[in-house]
Design a protein around this motif. Structure first.
Motif, PDB file in Angstrom:
ATOM      1  N   SER A  11       0.847  -1.186   0.000  1.00 52.17           N
ATOM      2  CA  SER A  11       0.000   0.000   0.000  1.00 52.17           C
ATOM      3  C   SER A  11       0.884   1.237   0.000  1.00 52.17           C
ATOM      4  CB  SER A  11      -0.936   0.012   1.208  1.00 52.17           C
ATOM      5  OG  SER A  11      -0.283   0.515   2.356  1.00 52.17           O
ATOM      6  N   PRO A  12       0.417   2.323  -0.615  1.00 53.03           N
ATOM      7  CA  PRO A  12       1.205   3.564  -0.644  1.00 53.03           C
ATOM      8  C   PRO A  12       1.517   4.094   0.750  1.00 53.03           C
ATOM      9  CG  PRO A  12      -0.603   3.670  -2.212  1.00 53.03           C
ATOM     10  CD  PRO A  12      -0.827   2.449  -1.388  1.00 53.03           C
ATOM     11  N   ARG A  13       0.565   3.962   1.686  1.00 52.67           N
ATOM     12  CA  ARG A  13       0.792   4.486   3.035  1.00 52.67           C
ATOM     13  C   ARG A  13       1.896   3.718   3.746  1.00 52.67           C
ATOM     14  NH1 ARG A  13      -1.812   7.504   0.650  1.00 52.67           N
ATOM     15  NH2 ARG A  13      -3.565   8.778   1.316  1.00 52.67           N
ATOM     16  N   GLU A  14       1.942   2.407   3.538  1.00 50.99           N
ATOM     17  CA  GLU A  14       3.031   1.616   4.117  1.00 50.99           C
ATOM     18  C   GLU A  14       4.368   2.101   3.561  1.00 50.99           C
ATOM     19  OE1 GLU A  14       2.464  -2.522   3.397  1.00 50.99           O
ATOM     20  OE2 GLU A  14       0.418  -2.536   4.187  1.00 50.99           O
ATOM     21  N   SER A  15       4.396   2.371   2.272  1.00 54.22           N
ATOM     22  CA  SER A  15       5.639   2.842   1.643  1.00 54.22           C
ATOM     23  C   SER A  15       6.053   4.188   2.213  1.00 54.22           C
ATOM     24  CB  SER A  15       5.447   2.953   0.126  1.00 54.22           C
ATOM     25  OG  SER A  15       5.168   1.697  -0.455  1.00 54.22           O
ATOM     26  N   LEU A  16       5.093   5.115   2.349  1.00 58.94           N
ATOM     27  CA  LEU A  16       5.406   6.437   2.888  1.00 58.94           C
ATOM     28  C   LEU A  16       5.923   6.336   4.319  1.00 58.94           C
ATOM     29  CD1 LEU A  16       2.305   8.430   1.552  1.00 58.94           C
ATOM     30  CD2 LEU A  16       4.644   8.504   0.672  1.00 58.94           C
ATOM     31  N   LEU A  17       5.335   5.445   5.102  1.00 54.90           N
ATOM     32  CA  LEU A  17       5.768   5.250   6.487  1.00 54.90           C
ATOM     33  C   LEU A  17       7.192   4.711   6.519  1.00 54.90           C
ATOM     34  CD1 LEU A  17       4.793   5.325   9.476  1.00 54.90           C
ATOM     35  CD2 LEU A  17       4.064   2.945   9.179  1.00 54.90           C
ATOM     36  N   ARG A  18       7.462   3.720   5.691  1.00 53.89           N
ATOM     37  CA  ARG A  18       8.801   3.113   5.658  1.00 53.89           C
ATOM     38  C   ARG A  18       9.863   4.125   5.233  1.00 53.89           C
ATOM     39  NH1 ARG A  18       8.346   0.307   1.390  1.00 53.89           N
ATOM     40  NH2 ARG A  18      10.030   1.101   0.076  1.00 53.89           N
ATOM     41  N   VAL A  19       9.571   4.905   4.210  1.00 56.41           N
ATOM     42  CA  VAL A  19      10.552   5.876   3.719  1.00 56.41           C
ATOM     43  C   VAL A  19      10.811   6.965   4.753  1.00 56.41           C
ATOM     44  CG1 VAL A  19      11.033   7.587   1.935  1.00 56.41           C
ATOM     45  CG2 VAL A  19       9.985   5.402   1.320  1.00 56.41           C
ATOM     46  N   ALA A  20       9.770   7.409   5.443  1.00 58.84           N
ATOM     47  CA  ALA A  20       9.959   8.417   6.490  1.00 58.84           C
ATOM     48  C   ALA A  20      10.905   7.900   7.561  1.00 58.84           C
ATOM     49  CB  ALA A  20       8.608   8.783   7.108  1.00 58.84           C
ATOM     50  N   ILE A  21      10.784   6.636   7.905  1.00 55.60           N
ATOM     51  CA  ILE A  21      11.647   6.024   8.920  1.00 55.60           C
ATOM     52  C   ILE A  21      13.091   5.982   8.440  1.00 55.60           C
ATOM     53  CG2 ILE A  21      12.156   3.836  10.073  1.00 55.60           C
ATOM     54  CD1 ILE A  21       9.091   3.358  10.141  1.00 55.60           C
ATOM     55  N   VAL A  22      13.285   5.546   7.210  1.00 57.71           N
ATOM     56  CA  VAL A  22      14.644   5.417   6.672  1.00 57.71           C
ATOM     57  C   VAL A  22      15.306   6.786   6.515  1.00 57.71           C
ATOM     58  CG1 VAL A  22      16.012   4.667   4.699  1.00 57.71           C
ATOM     59  CG2 VAL A  22      14.111   3.252   5.515  1.00 57.71           C
ATOM     60  N   LEU A  23      14.563   7.759   6.009  1.00 62.34           N
ATOM     61  CA  LEU A  23      15.133   9.093   5.803  1.00 62.34           C
ATOM     62  C   LEU A  23      15.466   9.782   7.122  1.00 62.34           C
ATOM     63  CD1 LEU A  23      13.002  10.496   2.834  1.00 62.34           C
ATOM     64  CD2 LEU A  23      15.255   9.397   2.776  1.00 62.34           C
ATOM     65  N   ALA A  24      14.848   9.321   8.195  1.00 62.26           N
ATOM     66  CA  ALA A  24      15.140   9.877   9.517  1.00 62.26           C
ATOM     67  C   ALA A  24      16.393   9.261  10.124  1.00 62.26           C
ATOM     68  CB  ALA A  24      13.955   9.670  10.447  1.00 62.26           C
ATOM     69  N   GLY A  25      17.003   8.317   9.406  1.00 59.10           N
ATOM     70  CA  GLY A  25      18.226   7.699   9.897  1.00 59.10           C
ATOM     71  C   GLY A  25      17.997   6.501  10.799  1.00 59.10           C
ATOM     72  N   LEU A  26      16.756   6.034  10.875  1.00 62.58           N
ATOM     73  CA  LEU A  26      16.440   4.865  11.698  1.00 62.58           C
ATOM     74  C   LEU A  26      16.611   3.591  10.872  1.00 62.58           C
ATOM     75  CD1 LEU A  26      13.245   6.254  13.466  1.00 62.58           C
ATOM     76  CD2 LEU A  26      15.539   6.025  14.430  1.00 62.58           C
ATOM     77  N   PRO A  27      16.787   2.452  11.526  1.00 65.19           N
ATOM     78  CA  PRO A  27      16.958   1.193  10.781  1.00 65.19           C
ATOM     79  C   PRO A  27      15.754   0.905   9.892  1.00 65.19           C
ATOM     80  CG  PRO A  27      17.515   0.907  13.110  1.00 65.19           C
ATOM     81  CD  PRO A  27      16.885   2.262  12.980  1.00 65.19           C
ATOM     82  N   GLU A  28      16.008   0.365   8.721  1.00 68.91           N
ATOM     83  CA  GLU A  28      14.915   0.056   7.806  1.00 68.91           C
ATOM     84  C   GLU A  28      14.155  -1.170   8.298  1.00 68.91           C
ATOM     85  OE1 GLU A  28      13.963  -0.712   3.053  1.00 68.91           O
ATOM     86  OE2 GLU A  28      16.028  -0.368   3.738  1.00 68.91           O
ATOM     87  N   PRO A  29      12.842  -1.077   8.439  1.00 70.72           N
ATOM     88  CA  PRO A  29      12.058  -2.227   8.913  1.00 70.72           C
ATOM     89  C   PRO A  29      11.834  -3.255   7.812  1.00 70.72           C
ATOM     90  CG  PRO A  29      10.613  -0.374   8.480  1.00 70.72           C
ATOM     91  CD  PRO A  29      12.011   0.132   8.266  1.00 70.72           C
TER      92      PRO A  29
END
Length: 301
Positions: A197-215
């Motif tokens: 889903s697009p929302r899952e993708s947006l959530l994942r990218v926000a996490i990665v761009l914040a420097g947190l580990p990629e889920p």
């Protein structure tokens, strides 16, 4: 000799130009009648509601310049590539013409000039549209990086893929425009074919761009005894931490709501922690990212 009578001109099952109709002896006054729709200047079509995008595209075909192709937002919508609300609600058609020609300038049309080759065209809808790969590249000038990743995830999704990571990489490598090229290259490294889903993708990218580990994306979770517990949107398996995006249907659909509660309880019984997110978290991710950072640190220790 008397002039030849004009050929009959009935309502054709396609759009036609005013000049074409006049050439068949139909008066301009007749063409202003209610049984004709006027979707674009100089275009007429038998009156009906143009509810589908492909209908609107076909209505513009009589005015589509030679070598032109539907592109950008229009192509994305035809391929069902997810777009943000600011673009998905537009009724304007995006049309690209060869770089040597003048861009289309008409009401209801967004004109573009582009360098196109034969591999950039797709005719599956019965008219020329940029391919999914070229469309993704063109969208880079209109989308943010997270939105571009969400669009790419949809194209390569394991369920009903329309492209592949390799095809998108090739498209980026030969893309003739420099607009958005930096985001395209960054997006390639963030794509996931497991996103659903697009929302899952947006959530994942926000996490990665914040420097947190990629889920991990859409993982099936089993208990120590091998019993299936749940399929989680995003997770950190080693920490037993799951991240779930809750769309409005999770709240309004009673069956889905009950299913969510049962799933969450099963995970908690097995020692998992579940964090839930909504659109408000995507609108302003600052708070949830800090909370996630704290949770990751806590569970790691």
């Amino acid at each position: 000799m008397s002039p030849r009578a004009p050929k009959p001109f009935q309502h054709p099952d396609r759009a036609f130009t005013v000049s074409e109709a006049c050439g068949h002896g139909i008066s301009r006054r007749r063409l202003r009648a209610l049984d004709f729709d006027k979707p674009f200047h100089g275009i007429r079509v038998a009156a009906r509601e143009l509810t589908f995008l492909d209908d609107l595209c076909r209505a513009f075909l009589p005015r589509l310049p030679q070598g032109a192709v539907f592109s950008h937002v229009t192509a994305a919508a035809l391929f069902r590539i997810p777009l943000p609300l600011r673009l998905s609600t537009s009724r304007e058609l995006h049309v690209s013409v060869p770089a040597t020609r003048r861009a289309v300038d008409a009401k209801g049309i967004v004109g573009h000039k582009a360098s196109l080759c034969g591999d950039d065209w797709d005719n599956r809808f019965g008219f020329a549209v940029t391919t999914p790969e070229r469309t993704w590249c063109d969208l880079a000038s209109l989308l943010t990086l997270p939105e571009l990743v969400a669009a790419g995830d949809k194209l390569i999704a394991r369920r009903l893929p329309q492209s592949s990571r390799a095809a998108l990489e090739r498209a980026v490598s030969i893309y003739p425009s420099r607009r958005g090229i930096r985001n395209l290259r960054r997006a390639l490294g963030l794509l996931s074919d497991r996103a659903e889903s697009p929302r899952e993708s947006l959530l994942r990218v926000a996490i990665v761009l914040a420097g947190l580990p990629e889920p991990t994306v859409n993982m099936r979770v089993f208990s120590a005894k091998g019993k299936f517990l749940a399929r989680v949107d995003l997770c950190y398996p080693h920490l037993k931490l799951s991240l779930e995006y809750q769309g409005d249907h999770h709240r309004t659909d009673q069956r889905q709501w009950r299913k969510d509660i049962t799933r969450t309880r099963a995970l908690q019984t097995d020692g998992w922690t579940e964090l839930q997110y909504t659109q408000s978290d995507l609108d302003d991710p600052t708070r949830f990212l800090e909370e996630l950072r704290v949770m990751l640190t806590r569970l790691a220790h």
